[in-house]
Design a protein around this motif. Structure first.
Motif, PDB file in Angstrom:
ATOM      1  N   GLY A 378       0.837  -1.190   0.000  1.00 10.73           N
ATOM      2  CA  GLY A 378       0.000   0.000   0.000  1.00 10.73           C
ATOM      3  C   GLY A 378       0.881   1.252   0.000  1.00 10.73           C
ATOM      4  N   ASN A 379       0.247   2.385   0.167  1.00  6.72           N
ATOM      5  CA  ASN A 379       0.980   3.651   0.201  1.00  6.72           C
ATOM      6  C   ASN A 379       1.397   3.943   1.642  1.00  6.72           C
ATOM      7  OD1 ASN A 379       1.973   6.160  -0.446  1.00  6.72           O
ATOM      8  ND2 ASN A 379      -0.013   7.166  -0.170  1.00  6.72           N
ATOM      9  N   ASN A 380       2.703   3.959   1.881  1.00  7.64           N
ATOM     10  CA  ASN A 380       3.219   4.174   3.239  1.00  7.64           C
ATOM     11  C   ASN A 380       4.286   5.263   3.186  1.00  7.64           C
ATOM     12  OD1 ASN A 380       1.962   1.746   4.727  1.00  7.64           O
ATOM     13  ND2 ASN A 380       2.896   0.791   2.938  1.00  7.64           N
ATOM     14  N   PRO A 381       3.857   6.544   3.226  1.00  8.52           N
ATOM     15  CA  PRO A 381       4.814   7.630   3.005  1.00  8.52           C
ATOM     16  C   PRO A 381       6.003   7.617   3.971  1.00  8.52           C
ATOM     17  CG  PRO A 381       2.553   8.468   3.188  1.00  8.52           C
ATOM     18  CD  PRO A 381       2.488   7.007   3.486  1.00  8.52           C
ATOM     19  N   HIS A 387       3.016   0.871  10.166  1.00 13.02           N
ATOM     20  CA  HIS A 387       2.001  -0.176  10.068  1.00 13.02           C
ATOM     21  C   HIS A 387       2.401  -1.405  10.900  1.00 13.02           C
ATOM     22  CE1 HIS A 387      -1.150  -2.636   8.294  1.00 13.02           C
ATOM     23  NE2 HIS A 387      -0.249  -3.561   8.041  1.00 13.02           N
ATOM     24  N   ASP A 416      -8.093   4.349   5.531  1.00  8.85           N
ATOM     25  CA  ASP A 416      -7.558   3.991   4.203  1.00  8.85           C
ATOM     26  C   ASP A 416      -8.302   2.804   3.580  1.00  8.85           C
ATOM     27  OD1 ASP A 416      -6.640   2.113   6.029  1.00  8.85           O
ATOM     28  OD2 ASP A 416      -4.748   1.786   4.971  1.00  8.85           O
ATOM     29  N   GLY A 438      -5.629   0.757   1.734  1.00  9.32           N
ATOM     30  CA  GLY A 438      -4.809   1.686   0.939  1.00  9.32           C
ATOM     31  C   GLY A 438      -3.366   1.744   1.398  1.00  9.32           C
ATOM     32  N   GLY A 439      -3.110   1.555   2.703  1.00 13.39           N
ATOM     33  CA  GLY A 439      -1.743   1.605   3.230  1.00 13.39           C
ATOM     34  C   GLY A 439      -1.252   0.208   3.569  1.00 13.39           C
ATOM     35  N   GLY A 442      -1.366  -3.270   1.708  1.00 14.23           N
ATOM     36  CA  GLY A 442      -2.309  -3.170   0.591  1.00 14.23           C
ATOM     37  C   GLY A 442      -3.145  -4.438   0.467  1.00 14.23           C
TER      38      GLY A 442
END
Ligand SMILES: C[S@@+](CC[C@H](N)C(=O)[O-])C[C@H]1O[C@@H](n2cnc3c(N)ncnc32)[C@H](O)[C@@H]1O
Length: 501
Positions: A378-381, A387, A416, A438-439, A442
């Motif tokens: 997923g998106n993990n800035p 997470h 998310d 989303g994060g 995913g």
């Protein structure tokens, strides 16, 4: 170590604005992509005539080209070319200065925010124009970034970085820990890691020489991080044993021992995170072997397999990684040695993944997840570490609740999460329903009618039991049966981050 020279080098790198952004802007995004593919020509052309200090530094220390000594002197006015020679960064040949080390800016974002360092390591294949030597000290590579991103970055007293290499994990650890111990069997790696710590003004890392846990015998840490030399390598005449990736043991034995022995070095509640490879032998499930490594450790364990490669692809990947070109006699001889070694143990494929271990604060372990998540993340800035940390906490929280207590708890769908519904054309009711994350990893999670209705109503107002009662009434089914049906899924959704308590 020459602290004064290192301080002057740091001043020069600051003054030159030698940052990842500046360097990339000098040669452009396409040249940067080519460089990531191992091609330096586009970047060379872009900076061929530059006199901008950052461009000169990047030409020498990233691309690996010699430059006129006078030009390097202008780019390093404080430390000077003589200082750079003394630090082992360059050597002089007539009027030109040739790089001896790679030295590049590294920008990152982790749980504590954005930052950047300068990292010295050995020159890679692109700069050397030949295969790397066996004592090569790796810079910040893909695996380094994976582990750094995965790491739980909450405050800790002590961290062990086993196999520190250029020191990248230790530098990250120094951001969240009071004290870091960084070990390696390579004296050269330790020297470079010390240089990097000093260059980046980090003084809380202690460097120790030795194999595996030897340098920390009898000591326990709040965290252990390790990107160990996990590459499975045949033993024998003519097969290079690269220190940076090959621990000298047979098969996946090195990863097995890093995992099994972590128990003796984790403080109660302590977490170890590492990358690893595991062999699939004779068609058996590799997870059975990994579970064997965990036996009697008393540790919580969460293993995520990210990828599996067949034996041939694995051999090709790692022979090429050492700088040996395909379709050469050397490559073919090594390929044969690799396949023989795999055949000896009946190895058909090799799994790669993330290992998170935890010593329970008290009592017996409660967490044992071995799972295959081979898709994209997923998106993990700020990296996956946030997470991972949330997953461990969510596991503990739901584990502490009886079914009755969980039913009395209000849950909320994580921000998310979305729901996907697929319909046969013309149908009113969906044939497939999934939750999508989303994060994190995913993940997707399949929904039945009851679970979809329950999750859909989890907005933090009503307790889970009350929602189940309402859904049971709507679906005209038994309330107790519906609750019993959804509870295991709800626990899984809590642990994996779809639902929050
Ligand atoms: C893959 S590199 C990782 C470097 C760095 N930590 C990173 O994340 O990029 C593995 C490191 O382990 C070291 N190493 C190899 N065998 C070792 C052993 N038996 N005990 C400790 N370190 C070892 C190597 O010298 C190398 O620096």
């Amino acid at each position: 170590m020459t602290p004064d020279l290192i301080a002057r080098l740091r001043d020069d790198l600051f003054a030159a604005d030698y940052t990842a952004v500046t360097v990339e802007s000098l040669w452009g995004a396409d040249a940067a992509s080519a460089l990531r593919r191992g091609q330096r020509e586009p970047a060379r052309r872009a900076v061929a005539t530059t006199t901008v200090p950052a461009g000169v530094l990047a030409t020498v220390f990233v691309l690996g080209f010699a430059v006129p000594t006078a030009r390097l002197e202008e780019a390093l006015p404080a430390v000077g070319v003589d200082g750079a020679v003394e630090l082992g960064l360059v050597r002089l040949d007539g009027d030109s200065a040739e790089p001896l080390l790679d030295l590049r800016p590294h920008a990152f974002v982790d749980a504590l925010g954005a930052g950047s360092w300068w990292i010295a390591s050995d020159l890679g294949e692109v700069a050397l124009r030949r295969a790397i030597p066996e004592n090569h000290v790796l810079g910040v590579g893909g695996a380094s970034l994976t582990l750094a991103g995965l790491t739980v970055g909450s405050k800790a007293d002590s961290v062990l970085d086993l196999g520190t290499g250029c020191g990248i994990q230790a530098l990250h650890a120094a951001r969240y820990a009071k004290r870091v111990v960084a070990t390696d069997i390579s004296g050269r790696a330790l020297e470079l890691a010390k240089l990097n710590a000093a260059l980046n003004g980090v003084s809380t890392i202690e460097f120790r020489s030795g194999s595996l846990y030897e340098p920390v015998a009898g000591e326990r840490f709040d965290r252990i991080v390790s990107n160990p030399p996990f590459v499975i390598t045949p033993r024998g005449e003519g097969v290079p044993a690269y220190e940076y990736r090959d621990g000298g043991l047979v098969g996946d034995a090195l990863v097995a021992s890093v995992i099994s022995d972590a128990a003796q070095h984790l403080a109660p509640g302590g977490v170890a995170q590492l990358l690893g490879n595991w062999e699939y032998r004779d068609g058996d499930d590799a997870f059975a072997r990994v579970a064997g490594w965990l036996e009697n450790t008393g540790l919580d364990a969460w293993i995520v397999e990210r990828e599996v490669q067949d034996a041939a692809l694995y051999a090709e990947t790692w022979i090429r990684d050492g700088g040996i070109l395909p379709r050469t006699d050397e490559f073919d001889a090594l390929y044969s040695a690799w396949l023989d070694d795999f055949a000896d143990r009946g190895v058909t494929s090799i799994g790669f993944g993330y290992v998170t271990l935890r010593r329970p604060a008290q009592g017996a372990p409660t967490l044992r997840r071995l799972e295959r998540l081979h898709g994209g993340l997923g998106n993990n800035p700020a990296g996956l570490g946030v997470h991972v940390s949330a997953t461990l906490a969510a596991h503990d929280a739901q584990q502490g609740l009886t079914d009755a207590a969980l039913a009395a708890t209000a849950l909320v769908v994580a921000a998310d999460v979305t729901e996907e519904r697929h319909y046969w054309p013309g149908d009113e009711d969906p044939t497939v329903m999934d939750l999508r994350q989303g994060g994190g990893f995913g993940r997707s999670y399949p929904l039945g009618t009851a679970l979809a209705a329950v999750v859909g109503a989890c907005d933090g107002d009503l307790a889970l039991g009350a929602i189940c009662a309402a859904v049971a009434q709507l679906l005209e089914v038994d309330e107790g049966e519906l609750l019993a049906e959804v509870l295991p899924s709800v626990r899984e959704l809590v642990v994996t981050g779809f639902l929050a308590l």
